[in-house]
Motif scaffolding. Structure first.
Motif, short mmCIF file in Angstrom:
data_model
loop_
_atom_site.label_atom_id
_atom_site.label_comp_id
_atom_site.label_asym_id
_atom_site.label_seq_id
_atom_site.Cartn_x
_atom_site.Cartn_y
_atom_site.Cartn_z
N THR A 155 0.71 -1.16 0.33
CA THR A 155 -0.13 -0.16 -0.03
C THR A 155 1.13 1.33 -0.01
O THR A 155 2.18 1.45 0.79
CB THR A 155 -1.40 -0.08 1.35
N VAL A 156 0.21 3.08 -0.68
CA VAL A 156 0.77 3.92 -0.27
C VAL A 156 0.52 4.57 0.83
O VAL A 156 -0.51 4.37 0.06
CB VAL A 156 1.11 4.54 -1.53
N ARG A 157 0.63 4.99 2.15
CA ARG A 157 0.04 5.45 2.88
C ARG A 157 0.37 6.76 2.78
O ARG A 157 1.14 7.74 1.65
CB ARG A 157 0.20 5.52 4.28
N PHE A 158 -0.89 7.91 2.98
CA PHE A 158 -0.60 9.26 2.85
C PHE A 158 -1.36 10.02 3.65
O PHE A 158 -2.95 9.85 3.41
CB PHE A 158 -1.40 9.86 1.42
N GLY A 175 -1.29 9.59 7.07
CA GLY A 175 -2.15 9.01 7.31
C GLY A 175 -2.82 7.97 7.84
O GLY A 175 -3.96 6.94 8.10
N GLU A 176 -3.66 7.68 6.74
CA GLU A 176 -4.59 6.74 5.55
C GLU A 176 -4.05 6.19 4.40
O GLU A 176 -2.34 6.92 4.01
CB GLU A 176 -5.51 8.12 5.32
N ALA A 177 -4.42 4.73 4.43
CA ALA A 177 -4.16 4.45 2.92
C ALA A 177 -4.86 4.96 1.51
O ALA A 177 -6.01 5.63 2.06
CB ALA A 177 -4.52 2.99 2.79
N LEU A 178 -3.87 4.96 0.43
CA LEU A 178 -4.27 5.41 -0.32
C LEU A 178 -5.49 4.62 -1.20
O LEU A 178 -4.61 3.39 -1.13
CB LEU A 178 -3.45 6.36 -1.37
N PRO A 179 -6.40 5.57 -2.03
CA PRO A 179 -7.68 4.70 -2.67
C PRO A 179 -6.87 3.61 -3.97
O PRO A 179 -5.52 4.45 -3.95
CB PRO A 179 -8.54 5.91 -2.94
N GLN A 180 -7.21 2.68 -4.08
CA GLN A 180 -6.92 2.38 -5.28
C GLN A 180 -7.53 2.64 -6.96
O GLN A 180 -8.25 3.06 -7.13
CB GLN A 180 -7.40 0.96 -5.37
N TYR A 181 -6.10 3.27 -7.27
CA TYR A 181 -6.05 4.37 -8.68
C TYR A 181 -5.50 3.08 -9.58
O TYR A 181 -5.53 2.51 -9.08
CB TYR A 181 -4.89 5.50 -8.47
N ASP A 182 -6.49 3.97 -10.16
CA ASP A 182 -6.72 3.37 -11.68
C ASP A 182 -5.39 3.70 -12.83
O ASP A 182 -4.65 2.78 -13.42
CB ASP A 182 -7.66 3.37 -12.64
N ALA A 183 -4.73 4.92 -12.56
CA ALA A 183 -3.84 5.04 -13.26
C ALA A 183 -3.28 6.05 -12.08
O ALA A 183 -3.30 6.93 -11.45
CB ALA A 183 -4.04 5.61 -14.69
N VAL A 184 -1.70 6.37 -12.39
CA VAL A 184 -1.00 6.82 -12.12
C VAL A 184 -0.03 8.18 -13.31
O VAL A 184 0.03 7.41 -14.18
CB VAL A 184 0.49 7.23 -11.11
N ILE A 185 0.01 9.52 -12.70
CA ILE A 185 0.78 10.14 -13.72
C ILE A 185 2.33 10.89 -12.86
O ILE A 185 2.26 11.57 -12.18
CB ILE A 185 0.07 11.21 -13.87
N PRO A 186 3.24 10.09 -13.02
CA PRO A 186 3.90 10.92 -12.46
C PRO A 186 5.34 11.54 -12.56
O PRO A 186 5.44 11.80 -14.12
CB PRO A 186 5.54 9.42 -12.60
N ARG A 187 5.30 13.18 -12.46
CA ARG A 187 6.06 14.58 -12.33
C ARG A 187 6.93 14.27 -11.60
O ARG A 187 6.59 15.16 -10.76
CB ARG A 187 4.84 15.47 -12.90
N ILE A 188 8.14 14.29 -12.42
CA ILE A 188 8.91 13.28 -10.53
C ILE A 188 10.24 14.33 -11.12
O ILE A 188 11.12 14.20 -12.00
CB ILE A 188 9.51 12.01 -10.20
N GLY A 189 10.52 15.06 -10.06
CA GLY A 189 11.88 15.95 -10.68
C GLY A 189 13.53 15.31 -10.26
O GLY A 189 13.17 14.41 -9.60
N ALA A 190 14.21 15.93 -11.48
CA ALA A 190 14.98 14.98 -10.91
C ALA A 190 16.04 14.93 -9.74
O ALA A 190 16.50 14.04 -9.90
CB ALA A 190 16.27 15.80 -11.93
N SER A 191 15.34 15.90 -9.05
CA SER A 191 16.06 15.57 -7.04
C SER A 191 16.03 14.60 -6.75
O SER A 191 16.54 14.44 -5.45
CB SER A 191 16.17 16.99 -6.78
N VAL A 192 14.43 14.25 -7.15
CA VAL A 192 14.38 12.86 -6.28
C VAL A 192 13.84 12.01 -7.04
O VAL A 192 12.92 11.05 -6.66
CB VAL A 192 12.55 14.15 -5.66
N THR A 193 14.68 12.10 -8.09
CA THR A 193 14.20 10.63 -8.84
C THR A 193 14.04 8.78 -7.63
O THR A 193 13.03 8.55 -8.21
CB THR A 193 15.29 10.20 -9.98
#
Length: 301
Positions: free
Chosen positions: A47-50, A52-70
């Motif tokens: 699971t992924v938590r955020f 204090g709670e587990a995130l719901p089941q998503y159909d899709a994610v769009i990563p907008r991840i900066g180079a510094s946090v790869t």
């Protein structure tokens, strides 16, 4: 559909546009700060938590991840993949594209046009490293650089040797590339979605500057691609394994050469230059392809 955008700032143009585009097409879209996610990897059910709670089941994610946090960002994407969530760009492909050396090696193996490139940590003969890419002037790049930062043009042999020695004194990993003078300080950004170039713009460097990045004061305009340029961009995206990316191309005397493949391309410049709804195209691609476990690796590697 339920879509999550992994972004550190919900007010960035690209993030706002993707959220607007998704909601206008009837989807539920949440923006989640990547670094505030934390993962439960000890149980049989990942699971992924955020907050204090587990995130719901998503159909899709769009990563907008900066180079510094790869590193952390791709770990979060991998966790979603293990949960069966579709990611428009998989964690392995993002990591691959962020490593400039690995990218160049993969593109080279596939025969995709690229500048002559050298890589070294502590060569005994710096002069030979420069000679092998065609001699000065040369472009020297930090492997970890982004948005034109850590990219230096060395006009002469002596300048190139001094810059390389300085970087090596800092234990920095660098690439040395031939300078494509005929490009005239311009490059072409091709936005590839689902194996098609959906938009393209020409970026022209500001006066006295050789880097064409819009963050460095470059300007953007419409451009017509040749069939060879279009094929080069599509092949580069496929080689990286990216469903959505920006491919930066230079026009050389030997045909198009790829400078970089960006897994989180900005949308503001290309939407402004072309007038195209690129964000909407990205959402439409997700709607057609977001099925449970519809990823190559499913977070396994």
């Amino acid at each position: 559909m339920k879509i999550a955008i992994l972004s550190r700032n919900k007010n960035i143009y690209s993030t706002k546009r993707l959220k607007e585009a998704g909601e206008s097409l009837g989807h539920e879209v949440d923006v989640i700060d990547t670094l505030h996610c934390y993962m439960d990897i000890s149980s049989n059910r990942p699971t992924v938590r955020f907050k204090g709670e587990a995130l719901p089941q998503y159909d899709a994610v769009i990563p907008r991840i900066g180079a510094s946090v790869t590193f952390y960002g791709t770990a979060v994407v991998r966790q979603f993949e293990m949960m069966g969530t579709f990611s428009i760009n998989e964690s392995v492909a993002i990591s691959r594209s962020r490593d400039k050396l690995r990218s160049m090696q993969l593109l080279s193996r596939k025969g995709i046009g690229m500048p002559r490139t050298g890589f070294a940590h502590h060569p005994d003969r710096i002069d030979d490293l420069i000679k092998n890419v065609g001699g000065a002037p040369v472009v020297i790049k930090l492997l970890e650089g982004t948005q034109g930062i850590g990219v230096v043009l060395a006009d002469t042999q002596k300048a190139a040797e001094s810059i390389i020695e300085a970087f090596m004194g800092l234990n920095a990993n660098i690439l040395v590339q031939e300078y494509i003078k005929e490009a005239g300080g311009a490059d072409i950004r091709c936005l590839v979605v689902g194996g098609k170039v959906v938009a393209a713009m020409k970026r022209q460097a500001a006066a006295g500057e050789f880097r064409s990045n819009l963050h460095r004061g470059g300007s953007a305009s419409l451009v017509r691609l040749s069939p060879e340029e279009r094929k080069t961009a599509i092949d580069a995206a496929k080689t990286m394994g990216l469903n959505m990316c920006g491919v930066d191309i230079l026009r050389s005397n030997n045909g198009p050469v790829v400078m970089e493949v960006n897994s989180s391309p900005g949308l503001e410049g290309i939407e402004s230059a072309t007038g195209k709804d690129v964000a909407g195209m990205i959402i439409e691609f997700i709607a057609k392809n977001a099925k449970p476990n519809n990823t190559k690796t499913r977070g396994k590697g």
